[in-house]
Structure formats: structure tokens, C-alpha cells
Scaffold this motif. Structure first.
Motif, short mmCIF file in Angstrom:
data_model
loop_
_atom_site.label_atom_id
_atom_site.label_comp_id
_atom_site.label_asym_id
_atom_site.label_seq_id
_atom_site.Cartn_x
_atom_site.Cartn_y
_atom_site.Cartn_z
N LEU A 16 28.93 43.32 38.19
CA LEU A 16 29.97 43.47 36.95
C LEU A 16 29.94 44.61 36.25
CD1 LEU A 16 29.07 39.53 36.00
CD2 LEU A 16 31.14 40.22 36.72
N LEU A 17 28.48 45.05 35.83
CA LEU A 17 28.43 46.31 35.19
C LEU A 17 29.11 47.60 35.85
CD1 LEU A 17 26.62 44.58 33.59
CD2 LEU A 17 25.11 46.35 33.17
N LEU A 18 28.96 47.63 37.17
CA LEU A 18 29.60 48.42 37.99
C LEU A 18 31.23 48.45 38.05
CD1 LEU A 18 29.51 50.81 40.06
CD2 LEU A 18 29.14 49.17 42.03
N SER A 19 31.97 47.10 38.24
CA SER A 19 33.08 46.95 37.99
C SER A 19 33.55 47.62 36.62
CB SER A 19 33.68 45.70 38.28
OG SER A 19 33.16 45.12 39.32
N ALA A 24 36.41 51.75 33.74
CA ALA A 24 36.49 52.83 32.60
C ALA A 24 36.39 54.31 32.80
CB ALA A 24 34.80 52.75 31.77
N ALA A 25 35.97 54.59 33.99
CA ALA A 25 35.99 55.97 34.59
C ALA A 25 37.79 56.39 35.08
CB ALA A 25 35.14 56.20 35.85
N ALA A 26 38.39 55.08 35.48
CA ALA A 26 39.65 55.36 36.04
C ALA A 26 40.46 55.67 34.73
CB ALA A 26 40.20 54.45 36.52
N LEU A 27 40.25 54.70 33.71
CA LEU A 27 41.07 54.62 32.51
C LEU A 27 40.84 55.97 31.62
CD1 LEU A 27 40.46 50.96 31.33
CD2 LEU A 27 42.77 52.22 32.04
N ALA A 28 39.66 56.57 31.48
CA ALA A 28 39.22 57.53 30.89
C ALA A 28 39.99 59.09 31.52
CB ALA A 28 37.77 57.81 30.86
#
Length: 179
Positions: A16-19, A24-28
Motif C-alpha cells: 500500500l505504501l508503495l502504491s 504521488a510520484a506520477a502526480l508530482a
């Protein structure tokens, strides 16, 4: 300024934390501001685990989730943990196999075969990636391509094909749900 709040929840060891980090990386990368917070019980596997994202086009006024727009539940351990944060605007996605207690309320809740799909792909450990694909398609927060790029950048290269297939299966599952 509008924000979007997302919670990935289930039990420890489900990725879950990885997901959440992948999303977050894609949105940032798309220019959004993302605050991530994590909470988990002090056991390595099986305890309640969650990761929240607060996403904004500008500065987020508060970095912790207060009203969830999207809730992903991959295990019964988390089935009722977020009830107070759900409203009529929320979309709740639950694993049809591992979540027997589906939250009820004025929101939309979908039971989807995340674990079954991952098992059919050959590895139930990509359940989180299948679910991430479905969440991506149903939320419209980010195009699939940047999310797939984040998945491939943040997971082992030897699992590239499996993760691609898992993400594609989640996208397809969501499209079938909307149709």
C-alpha cells in the motif's frame, strides 16, 4: 483551491505504501503538489496499514486526509477504519475477495476482483498494482502513462512484465465497471 484526498488501506505487506508513493510520484511529475502520510501497526505483516495522499494544484492547506474522495481497501483489517472520512462524493474500491465488510453510506462502493486478477496473472503480490490501475482509470487523476512509468521506475526490473500486465488488468477492470 480544490484538493483531492486518497487513502490506500489494508494490511501490512500488501504494498500500500508503495502504491501511494507510485501515485504521488506520477502526480508530482504532472505538476501537482502532493503530501503523503503513512500509518501502520507495529507488525511487519497483517496489521492495519494505510497511506494517504492530499493532492492539490497549489499548496495543500493541510497535509493530512480529512475527507476522502477515493478510498482503496485491500483487506478486512481496514474495512471500517475510514468511515468517518467518507461522504456522498467518495468512491470506495474494495477487494472482492479479501474485504467482506464493505462500507455502507451515501457514497459509491465497488467490489472488484483485485486479488483474483493478480493470482490469475501468476502472482498475488501484484494485487496493489491491479488496484492502482483500477483507481487510475476510475479517478481520472492522472493519465495511465505517467503512472506506469512510475511503477516501472519504482519496482524491480525482473517484475516489469508482470507489473505492466497487472496495471493493464486494473485499467481494463475499471473500464468494464464504467461501461
Amino acid at each position: 483551491m480544490a484538493t483531492t484526498e486518497i487513502r490506500f488501506s489494508g494490511s501490512g505487506g500488501q504494498g500500500l505504501l508503495l502504491s501511494a508513493r507510485i501515485m504521488a510520484a506520477a502526480l508530482a511529475g504532472a505538476g501537482r503538489t502532493v503530501a503523503q502520510s503513512n500509518a501502520y501497526e507495529p507488525v511487519s505483516r497483517g496489521g492495519l496499514s494505510r497511506s494517504d495522499l492530499v493532492v492539490s494544484d497549489g499548496e495543500a492547506d493541510y497535509p493530512l486526509a480529512r475527507r476522502l474522495d477515493y478510498l482503496l481497501i485491500l483487506d478486512d483489517a481496514a474495512a471500517r477504519a475510514s468511515d468517518g472520512l467518507l461522504g456522498a462524493h467518495s468512491l470506495v474500491l474494495v477487494d472482492a475477495e479479501r474485504v467482506t465488510t464493505v462500507p455502507e453510506g451515501p457514497f459509491r462502493a465497488l467490489r472488484l476482483p483485485f486479488t483474483e486478477t493478480a493470482r490469475n496473472l501468476g502472482n498475488p503480490r501484484v494485487t496493489n498494482i491491479v488496484a492502482l490501475g483500477a483507481l487510475t482509470a476510475l479517478s481520472g487523476l492522472c493519465p495511465p502513462e505517467p503512472l506506469l512509468a512510475s511503477i516501472l521506475a519504482m519496482t524491480p526490473a525482473k517484475l516489469e512484465r508482470l507489473n505492466q500486465n497487472a496495471f493493464a488488468a486494473g485499467l481494463t477492470m475499471a473500464v468494464a465497471e464504467v461501461a
